[in-house]
Write a protein that holds these residues in place. Structure first.
Motif, mmCIF file in Angstrom:
data_model
loop_
_atom_site.group_PDB
_atom_site.id
_atom_site.type_symbol
_atom_site.label_atom_id
_atom_site.label_comp_id
_atom_site.label_asym_id
_atom_site.label_seq_id
_atom_site.Cartn_x
_atom_site.Cartn_y
_atom_site.Cartn_z
ATOM 1 N N ALA A 37 2.229 -6.352 -36.975
ATOM 2 C CA ALA A 37 3.077 -6.259 -35.778
ATOM 3 C C ALA A 37 3.987 -5.043 -35.855
ATOM 4 N N GLY A 38 4.380 -4.675 -37.076
ATOM 5 C CA GLY A 38 5.230 -3.508 -37.269
ATOM 6 C C GLY A 38 4.537 -2.197 -36.974
ATOM 7 N N MET A 39 3.210 -2.252 -36.825
ATOM 8 C CA MET A 39 2.456 -1.036 -36.506
ATOM 9 C C MET A 39 2.407 -0.783 -35.009
ATOM 10 N N THR A 48 -0.027 10.960 -30.244
ATOM 11 C CA THR A 48 -0.271 11.019 -28.803
ATOM 12 C C THR A 48 -1.739 11.247 -28.490
ATOM 13 N N ASP A 49 -2.406 12.069 -29.346
ATOM 14 C CA ASP A 49 -3.811 12.354 -29.089
ATOM 15 C C ASP A 49 -4.730 11.499 -29.941
ATOM 16 N N ALA A 50 -4.193 10.394 -30.479
ATOM 17 C CA ALA A 50 -5.014 9.531 -31.324
ATOM 18 C C ALA A 50 -6.160 8.953 -30.507
ATOM 19 N N MET A 51 -7.362 9.098 -31.036
ATOM 20 C CA MET A 51 -8.554 8.661 -30.313
ATOM 21 C C MET A 51 -8.558 7.148 -30.116
ATOM 22 N N PHE A 52 -8.034 6.427 -31.090
ATOM 23 C CA PHE A 52 -8.089 4.966 -31.054
ATOM 24 C C PHE A 52 -6.731 4.354 -30.703
ATOM 25 N N ARG A 53 -5.924 5.092 -29.972
ATOM 26 C CA ARG A 53 -4.570 4.640 -29.634
ATOM 27 C C ARG A 53 -4.590 3.267 -28.959
ATOM 28 N N LEU A 83 -5.328 -4.368 -30.700
ATOM 29 C CA LEU A 83 -5.541 -5.206 -31.884
ATOM 30 C C LEU A 83 -4.216 -5.704 -32.441
ATOM 31 N N VAL A 84 -3.214 -4.830 -32.489
ATOM 32 C CA VAL A 84 -1.886 -5.236 -32.968
ATOM 33 C C VAL A 84 -1.316 -6.343 -32.089
ATOM 34 N N ARG A 85 -1.435 -6.179 -30.769
ATOM 35 C CA ARG A 85 -0.882 -7.180 -29.849
ATOM 36 C C ARG A 85 -1.559 -8.537 -30.045
ATOM 37 N N ARG A 86 -2.879 -8.513 -30.209
ATOM 38 C CA ARG A 86 -3.605 -9.783 -30.351
ATOM 39 C C ARG A 86 -3.264 -10.482 -31.660
ATOM 40 N N ILE A 87 -3.190 -9.732 -32.738
ATOM 41 C CA ILE A 87 -2.865 -10.343 -34.028
ATOM 42 C C ILE A 87 -1.424 -10.848 -34.026
ATOM 43 N N SER A 88 -0.526 -10.118 -33.380
ATOM 44 C CA SER A 88 0.876 -10.538 -33.323
ATOM 45 C C SER A 88 1.029 -11.899 -32.658
ATOM 46 N N LEU A 89 0.147 -12.185 -31.706
ATOM 47 C CA LEU A 89 0.229 -13.463 -30.995
ATOM 48 C C LEU A 89 -0.132 -14.652 -31.885
ATOM 49 N N LEU A 90 -0.639 -14.382 -33.095
ATOM 50 C CA LEU A 90 -0.972 -15.468 -34.024
ATOM 51 C C LEU A 90 0.226 -15.904 -34.861
ATOM 52 N N VAL A 137 -7.181 -14.253 -44.624
ATOM 53 C CA VAL A 137 -6.380 -13.269 -45.354
ATOM 54 C C VAL A 137 -7.158 -11.962 -45.483
ATOM 55 N N PHE A 138 -8.419 -12.072 -45.897
ATOM 56 C CA PHE A 138 -9.243 -10.873 -46.051
ATOM 57 C C PHE A 138 -9.427 -10.156 -44.711
ATOM 58 N N ALA A 139 -9.613 -10.926 -43.647
ATOM 59 C CA ALA A 139 -9.809 -10.321 -42.324
ATOM 60 C C ALA A 139 -8.571 -9.548 -41.890
ATOM 61 N N LEU A 140 -7.398 -10.138 -42.114
ATOM 62 C CA LEU A 140 -6.164 -9.460 -41.723
ATOM 63 C C LEU A 140 -5.869 -8.261 -42.618
#
Length: 651
Positions: free
Chosen positions: A21-23, A35-40, A46-53, A89-92
């Motif tokens: 979530a800190g990312m 700003t020009d990150a391809m995977f922004r 992905l961060v938002r979805r994991i944070s919801l857990l 744990v491994f997945a995260l």
């Protein structure tokens, strides 16, 4: 024991989720995504979805601490649950490692092979997380309904993302891969497919990605094709998403080690021409503009690039001789025609300076566009006075018509307005939040506002702005919360305590706006607990007993939504609300009586103590009257309550 059931991994799971979530882009503690990150966007999603857990693991931790957990039916059941948490744990860990690499991956300084490896890892991580959430051992854990609902939504989003990555991977022609790259991909495939798909466990690390991303390998600046594929996968409408796995047969979801992903047959999908994609966002352009170097970008993204102080062309790295953005009407027309030919909803109703009206005809808005573009230049000015004047005019224009809301959003105003929410100038902040409120009325703008990361700044205005700004911030949250996914994001943002504070201590209009937003947010089960913990019941009771009776309707409506929640039932009874509700059965307006009866019924279902309480307080007479003369809904609720009371007396 709960700890044994969860394999003692709950603290580690929470720690991993907090790290991830800190990312988030909007986190003050996180290094910003390039700003020009391809995977922004992929990283942010992905961060938002994991944070919801977070709430899932917090609830499991609480169960572990209290040793409140259903006993496993067998040792194999307990072992299965422990294996599930270990795999998670491994997945995260894999997700965290992937994000640390992908968040600053730049398409112009990394190898094509590295980008393709990252895409594949995104699919692996999202697929594995979705699979693990599908296998969550609910039978062994006393998880609340609100958390189950939240987990289901996250799982659905992950499934959708995994399918889109699968589509993109299927479009990667193997003949384009160099021999070393083929070997590189094969190495990752053998680990990931063997681990993720067959053994149901994630790779323990993504060390390959660290070394790949840091090298300036061959094929520099050669990721354009991959970027377009990525965007094509993203651009598949939700209503026509391709399902690559047989949902009716879980076993068919496992991919054989002998069949590589590109060999799996998948339906053909529409391919977006690369020239139609913005080089920065990799999205289908809505308002293409030309910069000094002759390159074309989506207006909102290149404007944001310039606003950040950049004076070079993102694609060519050449210095921009001037910062004027010239509309590319020819390309916009081509995009519009292509959308029509492929039966794709066009980005907006704006084409060649004309806007489509409800009757199908077009209105010339070139003059309006020119005026708004002039305002946009002032909106990004370094002069406080110019910004203030521009945002005041934007507020006025956005209030007048739907056409203006479309044109202002098309001009790229939303990201700029979001930035102005943190302005130290009070008038600028007030007008910025009100402008965003006005723009959110147009349905298509809601997604743009969410994508611009507006929620944290809106919540900050809600907490510390002027009273007018707080009122409009609350109204904006209501408007945005009409989408179910946004209810979760807003609820997780800390908005609910701020709304409850406004409900208690705001102006009359502020209280109304807060009540409306809270009602809509609390339709989502997961937000009910947040509202209870924020002290909403105390605020609602105060509204019910206020001598002015100005917000009785709102208080009862919100309480009727909350009353089905166990935590809310306890809080309502503890606050001595039952006598107030019975009094409303006698003296309230028809709608008040209806909601009071509904709340009492929710409190008394399967609760003999509460039934006995309303009986002692003389509820039978007003309930009998309501069963005869109330609204249809009131009659049903009153009749049901009277039946429960009769059964209680027979015991």
């Amino acid at each position: 024991m709960a700890g044994e059931l969860a394999g003692d991994h709950t603290p580690e799971l929470l720690c991993l989720v907090h790290d991830i979530a800190g990312m988030c882009v909007g986190s003050s503690s996180a290094a910003p995504i390039a700003t020009d990150a391809m995977f922004r966007k992929d990283c942010t999603d992905l961060v938002r979805r994991i944070s919801l857990l977070t709430h899932l693991f917090e609830e499991i931790r609480e169960l572990n601490n209290n040793n409140v957990v259903a006993s496993a039916s067998s040792s194999s059941s307990s072992s299965s649950a422990a294996s599930w948490s270990s795999d998670l744990v491994f997945a995260l860990q894999s997700a965290r490692s992937l994000l640390s690499v992908a968040r600053n991956f730049r398409s112009n300084c990394s190898s094509d092979g590295a980008a393709k490896t990252i895409v594949f890892q995104f699919q692996c991580v999202t697929w594995k997380l979705e699979k693990l959430l599908s296998d969550l051992p609910y039978d062994n854990l006393d998880i609340s309904e609100e958390v189950k609902e939240q987990v289901d939504l996250v799982r659905t989003q992950l499934k959708r993302a995994s399918e889109k990555y699968g589509f993109m991977i299927s479009k990667m022609p193997s003949h384009e891969l160099s021999k070393p790259l083929t070997e590189e991909i094969s190495q990752v495939l053998s680990k990931s497919v063997g681990g993720l798909y067959k053994q149901h466990s994630c790779p323990e690390n993504l060390s390959e990605l660290d070394s790949i991303s840091k090298s300036n390998g061959e094929n520099n600046c050669s990721t354009n094709r991959l970027g377009s594929l990525l965007e094509r996968a993203r651009s598949i409408p939700a209503s026509s998403e391709v399902l690559f796995l047989n949902e009716s047969d879980p076993e068919s979801q496992e991919v054989s080690e002998t069949k590589s992903l590109p060999e799996v047959k998948r339906p053909e999908a529409i391919v977006i021409p690369e020239d139609f994609l913005c080089p920065i966002s990799l999205e289908l352009m809505r308002d293409p503009v030309i910069v000094a170097t002759g390159q074309t970008y989506e207006r909102s993204y290149i404007q944001r690039w310039i606003d950040c102080g950049n004076t070079t062309c993102p694609k060519t790295q050449q210095k921009l001789q001037h910062l004027t953005l010239t509309p590319n009407y020819v390309l916009r027309s081509l995009i519009s025609q292509w959308c029509i030919e492929h039966n794709i909803e066009q980005p907006t109703g704006l084409t060649n300076g004309k806007i489509k009206k409800s009757d199908g005809s077009f209105r010339d808005v070139t003059g309006d566009i020119a005026a708004i573009e002039a305002l946009m230049r002032k909106l990004s000015s370094r002069s406080v006075e110019e910004r203030r004047a521009a945002v005041t005019e934007i507020r006025s224009l956005s209030k007048r018509s739907t056409d203006n809301r479309i044109l202002i959003a098309e001009a790229g105003a939303i990201p700029v307005l979001v930035n102005l929410l943190t302005s130290e100038d009070v008038l600028t902040q007030d007008n910025a939040v009100t402008s965003i409120l006005n723009l959110s009325i147009y349905e298509n703008n809601k997604g743009l506002i969410m994508l611009a990361g507006a929620i944290p700044s809106i919540v900050q205005v809600l907490r510390a702005g002027t009273m007018e700004a707080r009122e409009n911030a609350a109204a904006t949250l209501f408007s945005l919360s009409l989408a179910d996914e946004n209810k979760i994001i807003i609820g997780a943002s800390g908005a609910i305590p701020a709304l409850v504070e406004l409900l208690q201590n705001g102006s009359p209009r502020g209280k109304k706006d807060a009540a409306t937003a809270l009602f809509n947010l609390c339709i989502y089960q997961g937000n009910k607990g947040r509202a209870i913990r924020a002290g909403i019941i105390t605020a609602l009771l105060k509204m019910l007993t206020d001598s002015s009776k100005s917000m009785v309707d709102e208080a009862l409506t919100i309480m009727s939504v909350l009353a089905s929640h166990q935590e809310a039932k306890i809080a309502i009874v503890k606050a001595s609300t039952i006598p107030v509700l019975i009094d409303l059965l006698r003296t309230g307006l028809p709608r008040n009586k209806e909601n009071a009866a509904a709340i009492l019924l929710a409190l008394c279902k399967r609760d003999a103590d509460n039934l006995a309480c309303i009986s002692r307080l003389g509820a039978v007479i007003p309930l009998s009257e309501l069963a005869r003369t109330g609204t249809e809904r009131a009659k049903r609720k009153a009749t049901s309550l009277l039946e429960h009371l009769r059964k209680l007396q027979q015991l």
